[in-house]
Scaffold this motif. Structure first.
Motif, PDB file in Angstrom:
ATOM      1  N   LYS A  62       0.846  -1.188   0.000  1.00 23.65           N
ATOM      2  CA  LYS A  62       0.000   0.000   0.000  1.00 23.65           C
ATOM      3  C   LYS A  62       0.880   1.235   0.000  1.00 23.65           C
ATOM      4  O   LYS A  62       1.898   1.275   0.670  1.00 23.65           O
ATOM      5  CB  LYS A  62      -0.899   0.011   1.231  1.00 23.65           C
ATOM      6  N   ALA A  63       0.439   2.234  -0.725  1.00 21.78           N
ATOM      7  CA  ALA A  63       1.167   3.503  -0.751  1.00 21.78           C
ATOM      8  C   ALA A  63       0.775   4.304   0.481  1.00 21.78           C
ATOM      9  O   ALA A  63      -0.391   4.372   0.849  1.00 21.78           O
ATOM     10  CB  ALA A  63       0.826   4.274  -2.007  1.00 21.78           C
ATOM     11  N   SER A  64       1.767   4.900   1.131  1.00 24.60           N
ATOM     12  CA  SER A  64       1.487   5.729   2.299  1.00 24.60           C
ATOM     13  C   SER A  64       1.565   7.195   1.895  1.00 24.60           C
ATOM     14  O   SER A  64       2.177   7.549   0.897  1.00 24.60           O
ATOM     15  CB  SER A  64       2.479   5.432   3.411  1.00 24.60           C
ATOM     16  N   GLN A  65       0.947   8.025   2.717  1.00 29.14           N
ATOM     17  CA  GLN A  65       0.988   9.442   2.434  1.00 29.14           C
ATOM     18  C   GLN A  65       2.381   9.970   2.711  1.00 29.14           C
ATOM     19  O   GLN A  65       3.135   9.406   3.504  1.00 29.14           O
ATOM     20  CB  GLN A  65      -0.023  10.176   3.301  1.00 29.14           C
ATOM     21  N   ASP A  66       2.691  11.063   2.070  1.00 24.62           N
ATOM     22  CA  ASP A  66       3.980  11.717   2.265  1.00 24.62           C
ATOM     23  C   ASP A  66       4.100  12.168   3.711  1.00 24.62           C
ATOM     24  O   ASP A  66       3.193  12.771   4.270  1.00 24.62           O
ATOM     25  CB  ASP A  66       4.093  12.914   1.322  1.00 24.62           C
ATOM     26  N   ALA A  67       5.225  11.856   4.343  1.00 23.77           N
ATOM     27  CA  ALA A  67       5.436  12.218   5.740  1.00 23.77           C
ATOM     28  C   ALA A  67       5.637  13.717   5.896  1.00 23.77           C
ATOM     29  O   ALA A  67       5.416  14.267   6.969  1.00 23.77           O
ATOM     30  CB  ALA A  67       6.641  11.469   6.296  1.00 23.77           C
ATOM     31  N   PHE A  68       6.064  14.395   4.845  1.00 21.86           N
ATOM     32  CA  PHE A  68       6.309  15.826   4.927  1.00 21.86           C
ATOM     33  C   PHE A  68       5.090  16.584   4.415  1.00 21.86           C
ATOM     34  O   PHE A  68       4.823  16.646   3.227  1.00 21.86           O
ATOM     35  CB  PHE A  68       7.556  16.216   4.127  1.00 21.86           C
ATOM     36  N   ASP A  73       7.204  21.205   5.740  1.00 20.43           N
ATOM     37  CA  ASP A  73       8.090  21.849   4.762  1.00 20.43           C
ATOM     38  C   ASP A  73       8.390  23.288   5.165  1.00 20.43           C
ATOM     39  O   ASP A  73       9.525  23.749   5.076  1.00 20.43           O
ATOM     40  CB  ASP A  73       7.467  21.826   3.362  1.00 20.43           C
ATOM     41  N   ARG A  74       7.360  24.018   5.639  1.00 24.91           N
ATOM     42  CA  ARG A  74       7.567  25.399   6.083  1.00 24.91           C
ATOM     43  C   ARG A  74       8.487  25.453   7.293  1.00 24.91           C
ATOM     44  O   ARG A  74       9.379  26.295   7.374  1.00 24.91           O
ATOM     45  CB  ARG A  74       6.221  26.052   6.403  1.00 24.91           C
ATOM     46  N   GLU A  75       8.291  24.550   8.239  1.00 24.76           N
ATOM     47  CA  GLU A  75       9.116  24.527   9.443  1.00 24.76           C
ATOM     48  C   GLU A  75      10.584  24.230   9.098  1.00 24.76           C
ATOM     49  O   GLU A  75      11.493  24.852   9.626  1.00 24.76           O
ATOM     50  CB  GLU A  75       8.577  23.486  10.429  1.00 24.76           C
ATOM     51  N   ILE A  76      10.800  23.318   8.192  1.00 25.50           N
ATOM     52  CA  ILE A  76      12.172  22.992   7.762  1.00 25.50           C
ATOM     53  C   ILE A  76      12.790  24.200   7.067  1.00 25.50           C
ATOM     54  O   ILE A  76      13.939  24.544   7.315  1.00 25.50           O
ATOM     55  CB  ILE A  76      12.169  21.747   6.852  1.00 25.50           C
ATOM     56  N   ALA A  77      12.015  24.861   6.216  1.00 26.45           N
ATOM     57  CA  ALA A  77      12.524  26.047   5.538  1.00 26.45           C
ATOM     58  C   ALA A  77      12.892  27.136   6.536  1.00 26.45           C
ATOM     59  O   ALA A  77      13.910  27.822   6.394  1.00 26.45           O
ATOM     60  CB  ALA A  77      11.492  26.563   4.541  1.00 26.45           C
ATOM     61  N   GLU A  78      12.080  27.305   7.580  1.00 25.63           N
ATOM     62  CA  GLU A  78      12.370  28.305   8.610  1.00 25.63           C
ATOM     63  C   GLU A  78      13.659  27.970   9.345  1.00 25.63           C
ATOM     64  O   GLU A  78      14.469  28.844   9.633  1.00 25.63           O
ATOM     65  CB  GLU A  78      11.211  28.399   9.616  1.00 25.63           C
ATOM     66  N   MET A  80      16.162  26.162   8.216  1.00 23.82           N
ATOM     67  CA  MET A  80      17.320  26.245   7.316  1.00 23.82           C
ATOM     68  C   MET A  80      17.630  27.667   6.866  1.00 23.82           C
ATOM     69  O   MET A  80      18.785  28.052   6.784  1.00 23.82           O
ATOM     70  CB  MET A  80      17.096  25.350   6.091  1.00 23.82           C
ATOM     71  N   PHE A  81      16.589  28.402   6.564  1.00 25.85           N
ATOM     72  CA  PHE A  81      16.796  29.717   5.945  1.00 25.85           C
ATOM     73  C   PHE A  81      16.407  30.877   6.843  1.00 25.85           C
ATOM     74  O   PHE A  81      16.539  32.031   6.473  1.00 25.85           O
ATOM     75  CB  PHE A  81      16.024  29.799   4.619  1.00 25.85           C
ATOM     76  N   GLY A  82      15.837  30.593   8.021  1.00 28.80           N
ATOM     77  CA  GLY A  82      15.472  31.630   8.972  1.00 28.80           C
ATOM     78  C   GLY A  82      14.344  32.509   8.505  1.00 28.80           C
ATOM     79  O   GLY A  82      14.284  33.676   8.846  1.00 28.80           O
ATOM     80  N   LYS A  83      13.447  31.990   7.730  1.00 32.60           N
ATOM     81  CA  LYS A  83      12.336  32.799   7.213  1.00 32.60           C
ATOM     82  C   LYS A  83      11.117  32.647   8.085  1.00 32.60           C
ATOM     83  O   LYS A  83      10.790  31.709   8.656  1.00 32.60           O
ATOM     84  CB  LYS A  83      11.997  32.397   5.774  1.00 32.60           C
TER      85      LYS A  83
END
Length: 83
Positions: A62-68, A73-78, A80-83
């Motif tokens: 079975k295919a699972s949903q994307d964990a991200f 994604d926004r939290e990781i971007a913040e 990494m990039f401080g935005k």
């Protein structure tokens, strides 16, 4: 062809593979005594390869949903990039 040394076989492998492809038997060994032989593999007949079947996995994988998620994604971007 006389037996060639293992060192010679390693040094000139492409030359001996070409000879084997031409149909020659290349004998490799130690102290002039053949231990193995390098020969061409007979051509496979077309259509003799079996196709892979994945029917055994049908209904079990079975295919699972994307964990991200977008929020992740926004939290990781913040981070990494401080935005």
């Amino acid at each position: 062809m006389k037996a060639i040394s293992i060192h010679d076989a390693k040094t000139n492998l492409s030359k001996y593979i070409a000879a084997a492809k031409r149909g020659e038997k290349v004998y490799i060994g130690s102290f002039g005594e053949a231990e193995v032989v390098l020969t061409k593999i007979p051509e496979a007949k077309s259509g003799t390869h079996r196709k892979r079947s994945f029917e055994i996995a049908k209904g079990k994988v079975k295919a699972s949903q994307d964990a991200f998620t977008d929020a992740a994604d926004r939290e990781i971007a913040e981070l990494m990039f401080g935005k």
